[in-house]
Design an enzyme around this catalytic site. Sequence first.
Site, PDB file in Angstrom:
ATOM      1  N   PHE A 123       0.817  -1.219   0.000  1.00  0.00           N
ATOM      2  CA  PHE A 123       0.000   0.000   0.000  1.00  0.00           C
ATOM      3  C   PHE A 123       0.846   1.262   0.000  1.00  0.00           C
ATOM      4  CE2 PHE A 123       0.123  -0.958   4.609  1.00  0.00           C
ATOM      5  CZ  PHE A 123       0.554   0.255   5.097  1.00  0.00           C
ATOM      6  N   ARG A 124       2.137   1.113   0.233  1.00  0.00           N
ATOM      7  CA  ARG A 124       2.992   2.302   0.184  1.00  0.00           C
ATOM      8  C   ARG A 124       3.358   2.685  -1.227  1.00  0.00           C
ATOM      9  NH1 ARG A 124       4.225   0.180   4.889  1.00  0.00           N
ATOM     10  NH2 ARG A 124       3.988   1.597   6.639  1.00  0.00           N
ATOM     11  N   ASP A 175       1.249 -10.853   6.397  1.00  0.00           N
ATOM     12  CA  ASP A 175       0.471 -11.802   5.591  1.00  0.00           C
ATOM     13  C   ASP A 175       0.664 -13.265   5.958  1.00  0.00           C
ATOM     14  OD1 ASP A 175       2.996 -12.480   4.384  1.00  0.00           O
ATOM     15  OD2 ASP A 175       2.754 -10.779   3.028  1.00  0.00           O
ATOM     16  N   CYS A 226     -16.783  -8.572  19.802  1.00  0.00           N
ATOM     17  CA  CYS A 226     -16.432  -9.646  20.725  1.00  0.00           C
ATOM     18  C   CYS A 226     -17.688 -10.441  21.093  1.00  0.00           C
ATOM     19  CB  CYS A 226     -15.814  -9.018  21.970  1.00  0.00           C
ATOM     20  SG  CYS A 226     -15.362 -10.190  23.257  1.00  0.00           S
ATOM     21  N   CYS A 249     -18.234  -9.636  25.148  1.00  0.00           N
ATOM     22  CA  CYS A 249     -18.630  -8.338  25.699  1.00  0.00           C
ATOM     23  C   CYS A 249     -19.154  -7.357  24.650  1.00  0.00           C
ATOM     24  CB  CYS A 249     -17.461  -7.711  26.458  1.00  0.00           C
ATOM     25  SG  CYS A 249     -16.205  -7.036  25.366  1.00  0.00           S
ATOM     26  N   HIS A 260       5.437  -6.247  12.665  1.00  0.00           N
ATOM     27  CA  HIS A 260       4.195  -5.468  12.557  1.00  0.00           C
ATOM     28  C   HIS A 260       2.963  -6.310  12.840  1.00  0.00           C
ATOM     29  CE1 HIS A 260       6.612  -2.469   9.894  1.00  0.00           C
ATOM     30  NE2 HIS A 260       6.797  -2.271  11.180  1.00  0.00           N
TER      31      HIS A 260
HETATM   32 ZN   LIG Z   1     -14.553  -8.492  24.694  1.00  0.00          ZN
END
Ligand SMILES: [Zn+2]
Length: 254
Positions: free
Chosen positions: A39-40, A109, A157, A160, A124
């Site tokens: 993407f750079r 990737d 999630c 939660c 990364h």
């Molecule tokens: Zn959560």
Amino acid sequence: MLKRDEELIHSAVEKIQASKRAVVFTGAGISTPSGIPDFRSPHSGLWEQYDPFEVASLSAFRHHPEKFYGWIRPLIAIARAAKPNQAHLYLARMEAAGIIQAVITQNIDGLHQKAGSKEVIELHGNAKTATCLACGKHYEDNWLIEEQLEKSHYPRCSDCGGVLKPDVILFEEQLPLKAWMRAHDLCDQADLILVVGSSLEVYPANSLPESGLAHGACLIINTMTDTHLDHLADIVIHADLIETLPEICRRLLP
Ligand SMILES: [Zn+2]
């Protein structure tokens, strides 16, 4: 192959053969032949409507996770379907043969692991797993459930309802400490660092080869573009790595 490249490859092979603690540092250029866009580089086409530096920062993610997911979903889909190329596969064989110690990568990737590399340090992070920003629950592969995204613009999630963030490092975020320390140790103890497909533009990852160099490592760079370390490197091969790297490896493997 150009005569000049042939000579450089020959020298690279000799240096790697003489090394005892070689590590490889990879960037986006090793995965573009597998169809993963960088993407750079301009005109990658996929994300013309998004500026990654705007959508892929931690603060942007917190405010507009839907924009971030609009940007990263195609990349996650491409990465999941992508296959390692000859360069990934040869590096895995080099590790198995004891010629290189590890691969330190800026890529998210997972293609080095798919190729069979065992010691892979992901500076990364990776797009394979995710974490809930609210409660910290960790999600393994297949966390990005498409069903969920039909109902919502971002995954939530199951415990939660918090927003899930893929375990990739965003702009403004610290690199994962464990990976960073391990990569630093490897580079500082290395007697040879082979940079493949990275233009060494992204800080602080790009400081690792320099640190290795300062600790006495030999530096070989194989990338298409100039880098800020070219003038300090022992060998610089500005040629297509998908041709040069397999050629180097074939001469080193038993
Ligand atoms: Zn959560």
